[in-house]
Design a protein around this motif. Structure first.
Motif, PDB file in Angstrom:
ATOM      1  N   VAL A  37       0.826  -1.210   0.000  1.00  0.00           N
ATOM      2  CA  VAL A  37       0.000   0.000   0.000  1.00  0.00           C
ATOM      3  C   VAL A  37       0.856   1.254   0.000  1.00  0.00           C
ATOM      4  O   VAL A  37       0.420   2.310  -0.470  1.00  0.00           O
ATOM      5  N   TYR A  41      -0.856   2.768  -3.372  1.00  0.00           N
ATOM      6  CA  TYR A  41      -1.737   3.901  -3.124  1.00  0.00           C
ATOM      7  C   TYR A  41      -0.989   5.237  -3.192  1.00  0.00           C
ATOM      8  O   TYR A  41      -1.615   6.292  -3.110  1.00  0.00           O
ATOM      9  N   SER A 223      -5.521  -5.606   0.464  1.00  0.00           N
ATOM     10  CA  SER A 223      -5.087  -4.220   0.308  1.00  0.00           C
ATOM     11  C   SER A 223      -6.140  -3.383  -0.406  1.00  0.00           C
ATOM     12  O   SER A 223      -6.217  -2.166  -0.197  1.00  0.00           O
ATOM     13  N   LEU A 224      -6.949  -4.025  -1.241  1.00  0.00           N
ATOM     14  CA  LEU A 224      -8.037  -3.325  -1.912  1.00  0.00           C
ATOM     15  C   LEU A 224      -9.241  -3.158  -0.984  1.00  0.00           C
ATOM     16  O   LEU A 224      -9.915  -2.125  -1.011  1.00  0.00           O
ATOM     17  N   TRP A 227      -8.978  -0.068   1.499  1.00  0.00           N
ATOM     18  CA  TRP A 227      -8.496   1.085   0.742  1.00  0.00           C
ATOM     19  C   TRP A 227      -8.622   2.393   1.526  1.00  0.00           C
ATOM     20  O   TRP A 227      -7.809   3.308   1.332  1.00  0.00           O
ATOM     21  N   ARG A 228      -9.635   2.503   2.388  1.00  0.00           N
ATOM     22  CA  ARG A 228      -9.833   3.763   3.115  1.00  0.00           C
ATOM     23  C   ARG A 228      -8.640   4.087   4.010  1.00  0.00           C
ATOM     24  O   ARG A 228      -8.216   5.239   4.098  1.00  0.00           O
ATOM     25  N   SER A 230      -5.623   2.550   3.601  1.00  0.00           N
ATOM     26  CA  SER A 230      -4.411   2.450   2.781  1.00  0.00           C
ATOM     27  C   SER A 230      -4.106   3.738   2.032  1.00  0.00           C
ATOM     28  O   SER A 230      -2.939   4.074   1.805  1.00  0.00           O
ATOM     29  N   VAL A 231      -5.148   4.462   1.622  1.00  0.00           N
ATOM     30  CA  VAL A 231      -4.919   5.669   0.842  1.00  0.00           C
ATOM     31  C   VAL A 231      -4.143   6.709   1.643  1.00  0.00           C
ATOM     32  O   VAL A 231      -3.342   7.479   1.085  1.00  0.00           O
TER      33      VAL A 231
END
Length: 303
Positions: A37, A41, A223-224, A227-228, A230-231
């Motif tokens: 990430v 990301y 990891s998808l 995402w919240r 990870s970004v």
């Protein structure tokens, strides 16, 4: 004040923030996912940064050559390995000490700067770097009883060896990144650093995504899913990397990475205020040495 100094301080803070966020994610993603990430990301933000400089400020895009490509790929691979080892350290030691083992990097970065770029470090700066590393050792051994057996185990145990390997790879990546950025002659240091960052992050994202799709598809999926969180790792990571690339375009790797030891002071602050980890006397003494080393380094560069 030289411009590379505040840029490095900013990068160190962002890197510490990114590491703190990765520590939280590691329990959900595992070592590979938490490593990915950082790059996956981060790439969109790196690309956006290049776009802002090009279309917003009219900076020309550089024309990369083979020297840039080789340095970028080698630096990207070294950073992937270093980040993987650093994230893995979080499961072996606490947050502050896990990071501490990797902070022997300034010495190793100076060595790679000499070997790869032909740079040199004067006696005063070398002394400051050594003092800073001693401070790091104080912190890394802060939770170890001061017996001969315990000290040897701390210095030669698995966490120490992993940390040293991580530091070596980080040092190598820093030297390769400076070489890549300097190979982009012409557009100016901001665009050179931004373009190198975007190219490296894209390479790292594709490389890790392909590897995870084949070997650890569950980590790629996780990891998808997350995402919240990870970004934010990607944003903090790219902000820090933009600082590192810019600072290392302006100044030798050894000086930038030596000043970056201030990150460990930030780490202890995060450990105290965010993770509620206790800070003992040896950790405080190590912080004092690191701060003294940084002040000595800056005095020598700006005096």
């Amino acid at each position: 004040m030289d411009l590379w100094i505040p840029i490095t301080l900013f990068a160190a803070f962002c890197q510490n923030l990114r590491s703190a966020l990765q520590k939280h994610l590691k329990g959900r993603l595992g070592t590979t996912g938490a490593t990915f990430v950082r790059f996956g990301y981060g790439f969109p933000f790196a690309l956006l940064y290049v776009g802002v400089l090009h279309w917003g400020f009219g900076m020309a895009l550089p024309v990369p050559g083979s020297d840039f490509a080789v340095a970028a790929v080698l630096g990207g691979l070294a950073q992937i390995g270093a980040t993987f080892l650093l994230v893995h350290l979080f499961s072996l030691r606490n947050f502050a000490v896990g990071t501490a083992y990797s902070k022997t990097e300034p010495v190793q970065a100076a060595l790679f700067g000499v070997l790869l770029l032909g740079e040199h470090v004067d006696l005063a700066a070398g002394t400051a770097i050594a003092v800073g590393v001693i401070g790091v050792i104080f912190i890394s051994m802060a939770r170890v009883p001061l017996t001969r057996r315990a000290v040897l185990a701390s210095l030669a145990g698995r966490p120490a060896l992993i940390g040293l390997a991580s530091a070596a790879l980080f040092g190598a990546s820093a030297a390769f990144y400076r070489a890549a950025s300097l190979a982009l002659e012409g557009p100016g240091y901001l665009m050179q650093a931004a373009y190198a960052l975007a190219a490296v992050t894209l390479f790292q994202t594709v490389t890790m995504a392909l590897w995870m799709a084949l070997r650890e598809p569950d980590q790629l999926k996780a990891s998808l899913v997350h995402w919240r969180q990870s970004v934010w790792v990607g944003l903090a990571g790219v902000a820090g990397s933009a600082g590192w690339f810019t600072a290392m375009t302006l100044q030798q790797v050894a000086y930038v990475r030596a000043l970056a030891q201030v990150e460990l002071v930030f780490t202890l602050a995060f450990s105290w205020f965010v993770f509620r980890e206790r800070i003992n006397g040896r950790e405080l003494a190590g912080c004092v040495l690191i701060v003294a080393a940084i002040l000595g380094l800056l005095w020598g560069r700006t005096g």
